[in-house]
Design an enzyme around this catalytic site. Structure first.
Site, PDB file in Angstrom:
ATOM      1  N   ASN A   1       1.778   7.445  20.917  1.00  0.00           N
ATOM      2  CA  ASN A   1       1.414   8.247  19.742  1.00  0.00           C
ATOM      3  C   ASN A   1       0.415   7.491  18.867  1.00  0.00           C
ATOM      4  O   ASN A   1       0.598   6.305  18.581  1.00  0.00           O
ATOM      5  CB  ASN A   1       2.708   8.492  18.943  1.00  0.00           C
ATOM      6  CG  ASN A   1       2.558   9.497  17.816  1.00  0.00           C
ATOM      7  OD1 ASN A   1       2.014  10.594  18.025  1.00  0.00           O
ATOM      8  ND2 ASN A   1       3.040   9.163  16.630  1.00  0.00           N
TER       9      ASN A   1
ATOM     10  N   HIS B   1      -3.742  13.332  11.419  1.00  0.00           N
ATOM     11  CA  HIS B   1      -3.837  13.140   9.967  1.00  0.00           C
ATOM     12  C   HIS B   1      -5.320  13.296   9.621  1.00  0.00           C
ATOM     13  O   HIS B   1      -6.125  12.379   9.856  1.00  0.00           O
ATOM     14  CB  HIS B   1      -3.361  11.743   9.564  1.00  0.00           C
ATOM     15  CG  HIS B   1      -1.890  11.548   9.734  1.00  0.00           C
ATOM     16  ND1 HIS B   1      -0.953  12.166   8.931  1.00  0.00           N
ATOM     17  CD2 HIS B   1      -1.184  10.794  10.614  1.00  0.00           C
ATOM     18  CE1 HIS B   1       0.254  11.813   9.307  1.00  0.00           C
ATOM     19  NE2 HIS B   1       0.147  10.988  10.326  1.00  0.00           N
TER      20      HIS B   1
ATOM     21  N   ASP C   1      -1.356  16.706   8.978  1.00  0.00           N
ATOM     22  CA  ASP C   1      -1.493  17.087   7.574  1.00  0.00           C
ATOM     23  C   ASP C   1      -2.971  17.011   7.219  1.00  0.00           C
ATOM     24  O   ASP C   1      -3.773  16.432   7.962  1.00  0.00           O
ATOM     25  CB  ASP C   1      -0.617  16.270   6.616  1.00  0.00           C
ATOM     26  CG  ASP C   1      -0.682  14.777   6.804  1.00  0.00           C
ATOM     27  OD1 ASP C   1      -1.686  14.272   7.351  1.00  0.00           O
ATOM     28  OD2 ASP C   1       0.257  14.077   6.385  1.00  0.00           O
TER      29      ASP C   1
HETATM   30  O1  G3I Z   1      12.957   4.726   0.109  1.00  0.00           O
HETATM   31  C1  G3I Z   1      12.393   3.531  -0.427  1.00  0.00           C
HETATM   32  C2  G3I Z   1      12.750   3.396  -1.867  1.00  0.00           C
HETATM   33  O2  G3I Z   1      14.148   3.224  -1.971  1.00  0.00           O
HETATM   34  C3  G3I Z   1      12.011   2.198  -2.447  1.00  0.00           C
HETATM   35  O3  G3I Z   1      12.267   2.127  -3.820  1.00  0.00           O
HETATM   36  C4  G3I Z   1      10.507   2.328  -2.228  1.00  0.00           C
HETATM   37  C5  G3I Z   1       9.733   1.112  -2.727  1.00  0.00           C
HETATM   38  O4  G3I Z   1       8.616   0.859  -1.931  1.00  0.00           O
HETATM   39  O5  G3I Z   1      10.293   2.452  -0.866  1.00  0.00           O
HETATM   40  C6  G3I Z   1      10.908   3.588  -0.280  1.00  0.00           C
HETATM   41  O6  G3I Z   1      10.661   3.608   1.072  1.00  0.00           O
HETATM   42  C7  G3I Z   1       9.368   3.966   1.447  1.00  0.00           C
HETATM   43  C8  G3I Z   1       9.452   5.187   2.337  1.00  0.00           C
HETATM   44  O7  G3I Z   1       8.173   5.470   2.882  1.00  0.00           O
HETATM   45  C9  G3I Z   1       9.916   6.427   1.584  1.00  0.00           C
HETATM   46  O8  G3I Z   1       8.956   6.824   0.643  1.00  0.00           O
HETATM   47  C10 G3I Z   1       8.763   2.806   2.200  1.00  0.00           C
HETATM   48  O9  G3I Z   1       8.559   1.727   1.310  1.00  0.00           O
HETATM   49  C11 G3I Z   1       7.457   3.218   2.824  1.00  0.00           C
HETATM   50  O10 G3I Z   1       6.982   2.167   3.637  1.00  0.00           O
HETATM   51  C12 G3I Z   1       7.681   4.439   3.677  1.00  0.00           C
HETATM   52  O11 G3I Z   1       6.459   4.860   4.182  1.00  0.00           O
HETATM   53  C13 G3I Z   1       6.475   5.602   5.391  1.00  0.00           C
HETATM   54  C14 G3I Z   1       5.472   4.959   6.354  1.00  0.00           C
HETATM   55  O12 G3I Z   1       5.337   5.761   7.512  1.00  0.00           O
HETATM   56  C15 G3I Z   1       5.944   3.572   6.798  1.00  0.00           C
HETATM   57  O13 G3I Z   1       7.138   3.658   7.521  1.00  0.00           O
HETATM   58  C16 G3I Z   1       6.090   7.040   5.064  1.00  0.00           C
HETATM   59  O14 G3I Z   1       7.139   7.667   4.324  1.00  0.00           O
HETATM   60  C17 G3I Z   1       5.867   7.805   6.365  1.00  0.00           C
HETATM   61  O15 G3I Z   1       5.351   9.073   6.073  1.00  0.00           O
HETATM   62  C18 G3I Z   1       4.861   7.067   7.244  1.00  0.00           C
HETATM   63  O16 G3I Z   1       4.749   7.777   8.436  1.00  0.00           O
HETATM   64  C19 G3I Z   1       3.707   7.326   9.331  1.00  0.00           C
HETATM   65  C20 G3I Z   1       4.234   7.520  10.742  1.00  0.00           C
HETATM   66  O17 G3I Z   1       5.483   6.881  10.898  1.00  0.00           O
HETATM   67  C21 G3I Z   1       3.227   7.019  11.757  1.00  0.00           C
HETATM   68  N1  G3I Z   1       1.917   7.633  11.561  1.00  0.00           N
HETATM   69  C22 G3I Z   1       1.385   7.584  10.194  1.00  0.00           C
HETATM   70  C23 G3I Z   1       2.405   8.142   9.206  1.00  0.00           C
HETATM   71  C24 G3I Z   1       1.849   8.167   7.794  1.00  0.00           C
HETATM   72  O18 G3I Z   1       1.572   6.878   7.331  1.00  0.00           O
END
Ligand code: G3I
Length: 359
Positions: free
Chosen positions: A211, A247, A279
């Protein structure tokens, strides 16, 4: 029984605001009001099923737990889902050999209750790693053993419930080279083949995907992805398909012809394709908001047309479904409206564009 009726009643009360269909039961004079899908009488999932594809969205665990309307739209419009974050390494193995599947199990249970497929996301990624991995010092053999155990444990845990896995995510850099990561640095380029073989060992039935983003059309990165998966097939690696994340933005998106051509060359290798994370970022668009929404709708429409044009394209999954819960505003620090429902769960022009494309 009382409890069940109570739940049904609260459900009906909750959605009286939604449009509803009146159903006359032939055996009685009672008239029951049942909620219709938020976007109209026919749900996207029913339209998609008729066209032979699945349609779905990534799931925000907190929203699913806390917002009944989120769960309602998800369960009624879509028939495939991807846990947005809860199957990643940092969520599932926060400490060495300590696994936590509680949130992901809840999402999978929701999927089962609503007859939805699940895309397992993701087993090997350079991102979303726990600090015990990123700050640890491991030999090649040690890291291979850690990765093997992680993959085997997670895929085995979901052997009977999750049949699609993004085994390796985003291993190609934007210039087409192999992306630097702890896996590439310590194990070497072989980590990709290994990951697929271990996932296959844990669940030989599972459909295993590579992916990535920005490899949907034609160009350096999609060429590199093509060559990567072609090489895997030549080595007998059990890869089933390629996830095209999609994306994109209203300013930058690949042409429909290029996406079709790319899907077709992957299909010619014997692989399936899925659009896995679509998106449409709108925040950089200089046009007025109403025009942005039309542009966004046209881009969603074109991506769906591309998927429908290629037999090997078996799913169309977006990275969320409501603008209320999208990673883009959090990541960029700017308001955006990249999905097909607005922040009040009302269908946007992009929703109707998908409906139209599916019809
Ligand atoms: O839930 C915690 C919260 O408790 C905390 O206070 C806060 C502080 O940073 O972080 C929160 O977690 C975050 C989470 O998203 C929820 O918002 C993480 O830090 C953050 O790293 C996480 O980001 C995710 C990212 O992947 C990294 O895992 C995004 O939601 C998610 O949409 C994104 O998804 C990726 C796919 O897996 C792969 N392709 C790209 C896509 C978009 O970036």
């Amino acid at each position: 029984m009382k409890r069940t009726l109570g739940i049904v009643f609260s459900f009906l009360l909750l959605f009286t605001a939604c449009s509803s269909t009146t159903v006359q039961n032939s055996s009685s004079t009672e008239v029951a009001s049942i909620p219709t899908p938020p976007g109209g009488v026919t749900a996207l999932r029913d339209l998609a099923q008729k066209r032979g594809i699945a349609i779905g969205a990534a799931v925000d665990y907190n929203a699913l737990q806390n917002e009944p309307q989120y769960a309602y739209v998800l369960g009624s419009e879509f028939n495939i889902l991807t846990p947005e974050n809860m199957m990643k390494f940092d969520a599932t193995e926060p400490e060495p050999n300590v696994f936590n599947f509680v949130p992901a199990d809840a999402i999978v249970k929701f999927a089962q209750q609503h007859h939805m497929l699940v895309r397992g996301h993701t087993l090997v990624w350079y991102n979303a790693l726990p600090t015990w991995i990123t700050s640890g010092t491991f030999s090649r053999d040690q890291l291979m053993a850690i990765l093997k155990q992680h993959i085997m444990t997670e895929v085995s845990h979901y052997r009977s419930t999750v049949n699609i896995w993004d085994v390796v995510n985003e291993a190609i850099a934007d210039n087409g080279s192999l992306r630097q990561s702890i896996w590439e640095r310590v194990i070497g380029p072989d980590y990709l083949d290994m990951a697929f073989r271990w996932a296959h060992e844990a669940n030989p039935q599972a459909h295993l995907f590579y992916n990535d983003y920005a490899g949907e059309g034609l160009g350096t990165k999609s060429d590199a992805i093509y060559n990567l998966v072609k090489g895997m097939l030549q080595r007998g690696v059990p890869i089933y398909g390629v996830g095209l994340q999609m994306h994109v933005s209203t300013r930058y998106y690949p042409s429909t012809q290029e996406v079709i051509a790319n899907m077709q060359r992957l299909a010619a290798l014997g692989l399936k394709v899925q659009i896995t994370e679509m998106d449409v970022k709108t925040q950089d668009d200089p046009n007025p908001p109403a025009q942005r929404l039309q542009d966004e709708a046209q881009i969603y429409h074109a991506a769906m047309i591309a998927c429908l044009a290629v037999k090997a394209c078996e799913a169309f999954v977006m990275w969320g479904f409501t603008d209320k819960h999208s990673w883009i505003p959090i990541f960029t620090g700017h308001a955006d409206a990249p999905l097909i429902f607005d922040t009040n769960y009302q269908p946007k022009p992009a929703f109707f564009a998908l409906q139209q494309a599916l019809k």
